[in-house]
Design an enzyme around this catalytic site. Sequence first.
Site, PDB file in Angstrom:
ATOM      1  N   PRO A   2       0.829  -1.203   0.000  1.00 18.02           N
ATOM      2  CA  PRO A   2       0.000   0.000   0.000  1.00 18.02           C
ATOM      3  C   PRO A   2       0.864   1.253   0.000  1.00 18.02           C
ATOM      4  O   PRO A   2       1.878   1.324   0.690  1.00 18.02           O
ATOM      5  CB  PRO A   2      -0.788  -0.129   1.305  1.00 18.02           C
ATOM      6  CG  PRO A   2      -0.819  -1.596   1.578  1.00 18.02           C
ATOM      7  CD  PRO A   2       0.484  -2.125   1.078  1.00 18.02           C
ATOM      8  N   GLU A   3       0.461   2.246  -0.787  1.00 17.88           N
ATOM      9  CA  GLU A   3       1.207   3.493  -0.834  1.00 17.88           C
ATOM     10  C   GLU A   3       0.540   4.521   0.075  1.00 17.88           C
ATOM     11  O   GLU A   3      -0.479   4.251   0.714  1.00 17.88           O
ATOM     12  CB  GLU A   3       1.295   3.984  -2.275  1.00 17.88           C
ATOM     13  CG  GLU A   3       2.100   3.042  -3.160  1.00 17.88           C
ATOM     14  CD  GLU A   3       2.695   3.750  -4.366  1.00 17.88           C
ATOM     15  OE1 GLU A   3       3.077   4.930  -4.260  1.00 17.88           O
ATOM     16  OE2 GLU A   3       2.793   3.114  -5.431  1.00 17.88           O
ATOM     17  N   HIS A 111      -5.997 -15.118   9.659  1.00 16.67           N
ATOM     18  CA  HIS A 111      -5.013 -14.042   9.501  1.00 16.67           C
ATOM     19  C   HIS A 111      -5.373 -12.797  10.307  1.00 16.67           C
ATOM     20  O   HIS A 111      -4.761 -11.754  10.125  1.00 16.67           O
ATOM     21  CB  HIS A 111      -4.869 -13.696   8.023  1.00 16.67           C
ATOM     22  CG  HIS A 111      -4.521 -14.873   7.167  1.00 16.67           C
ATOM     23  ND1 HIS A 111      -3.455 -15.701   7.438  1.00 16.67           N
ATOM     24  CD2 HIS A 111      -5.118 -15.378   6.042  1.00 16.67           C
ATOM     25  CE1 HIS A 111      -3.396 -16.659   6.524  1.00 16.67           C
ATOM     26  NE2 HIS A 111      -4.390 -16.484   5.670  1.00 16.67           N
ATOM     27  N   ARG A 133       0.245 -12.223   4.766  1.00 20.16           N
ATOM     28  CA  ARG A 133       1.677 -12.447   4.527  1.00 20.16           C
ATOM     29  C   ARG A 133       2.555 -12.064   5.712  1.00 20.16           C
ATOM     30  O   ARG A 133       3.738 -12.387   5.735  1.00 20.16           O
ATOM     31  CB  ARG A 133       2.117 -11.650   3.288  1.00 20.16           C
ATOM     32  CG  ARG A 133       1.312 -12.007   2.039  1.00 20.16           C
ATOM     33  CD  ARG A 133       1.783 -11.210   0.842  1.00 20.16           C
ATOM     34  NE  ARG A 133       0.846 -11.292  -0.270  1.00 20.16           N
ATOM     35  CZ  ARG A 133       0.979 -10.644  -1.413  1.00 20.16           C
ATOM     36  NH1 ARG A 133       2.023  -9.854  -1.599  1.00 20.16           N
ATOM     37  NH2 ARG A 133       0.082 -10.770  -2.369  1.00 20.16           N
ATOM     38  N   LYS A 176      22.770  17.082  -9.011  1.00 17.60           N
ATOM     39  CA  LYS A 176      22.713  15.619  -8.942  1.00 17.60           C
ATOM     40  C   LYS A 176      22.463  15.001 -10.312  1.00 17.60           C
ATOM     41  O   LYS A 176      21.627  15.470 -11.082  1.00 17.60           O
ATOM     42  CB  LYS A 176      21.612  15.181  -7.969  1.00 17.60           C
ATOM     43  CG  LYS A 176      21.942  15.496  -6.520  1.00 17.60           C
ATOM     44  CD  LYS A 176      20.962  14.836  -5.573  1.00 17.60           C
ATOM     45  CE  LYS A 176      21.367  15.056  -4.125  1.00 17.60           C
ATOM     46  NZ  LYS A 176      20.420  14.412  -3.184  1.00 17.60           N
TER      47      LYS A 176
END
Length: 303
Positions: A2-3, A111, A133, A176
């Site tokens: 998830p972001e 879970h 997981r 950079k």
Amino acid sequence: MPELPEVETVRRGLAPAMEGALIRRAELRRPDLRFPLPPDFAERVEGRRIVSLKRRAKYLIIALEDGQAILAHLGMSGSFRVEEAQPAGAAEEEGQTPGLFYIPRGKDARHDHVVLHLERDGQMAQVVYNDPRRFGFMDLAELTGLDSHPFFRTMGEEPTGNGLSPAYLAARFKGKAQPVKAALLDQRVIAGLGNIYVCEALWRAGIQPALASGQLVRADGRPGAKLVALNTAIHQVIAEAIEAGGSSLRDHIRTDGTLGYFQHRFSVYDREGQHCPRPGCGGTVARMVQGGRSTFFCPVCQR
């Protein structure tokens, strides 16, 4: 994984049920997630009231009244759900899932690893953390000095705040040679910005992902026009994704069990071989690998 918009969506979904609630019991159904839970986790949180629910990058910060906080990270497949107490004999309510999504909500109780039993205004509810997981984790920390905690001390600016500005990016990018895609994914520059939204923001700003980040800065150190556009694009794409409920690729779900739908708005991400949606472009979305991650972009309008 998830972001940031997904985590912010979770925070907003949990806040009405958690803020102001008393943790009557913390039920730990296993001693570890990705890492071992603090051995005295339950004892330290039981009987404490939740003051606020915040987010830093992809972390949830559950602030307690005694000055400590539960730090939670969803990992790859972690999710929270809120279960309100139902009257005796009432049918259990399920969250609805509007639209079409890749993988439906996981419901396997095997879970369900951590359950917080909450009470507020005489009403009981459970907040359940489910993680098939077990790449997520939880920890406890003192709120005072949280910015110096190992999880947070090297983090850059949030992509949702005013601290992220063209001048800030110019100062970090000046001189950079690092590709701008890699620079944006550096959590020391922007906290919580992930692959999906970097691809989308670069497309909106018309910037080639492999372009050296320093080339977006003028010789006098001021941000160039494209860097200004990139800063705006980052703020916009994150705000739109939060409004839409996140991307919900693979396992991510919101706290009511439904999935977000920002993936239906993707312009380039996961659209390899499709026409670029920019009016008048005529290009085809391409894919390349940078730093082991897929980058989706239009080679015609992103230069």
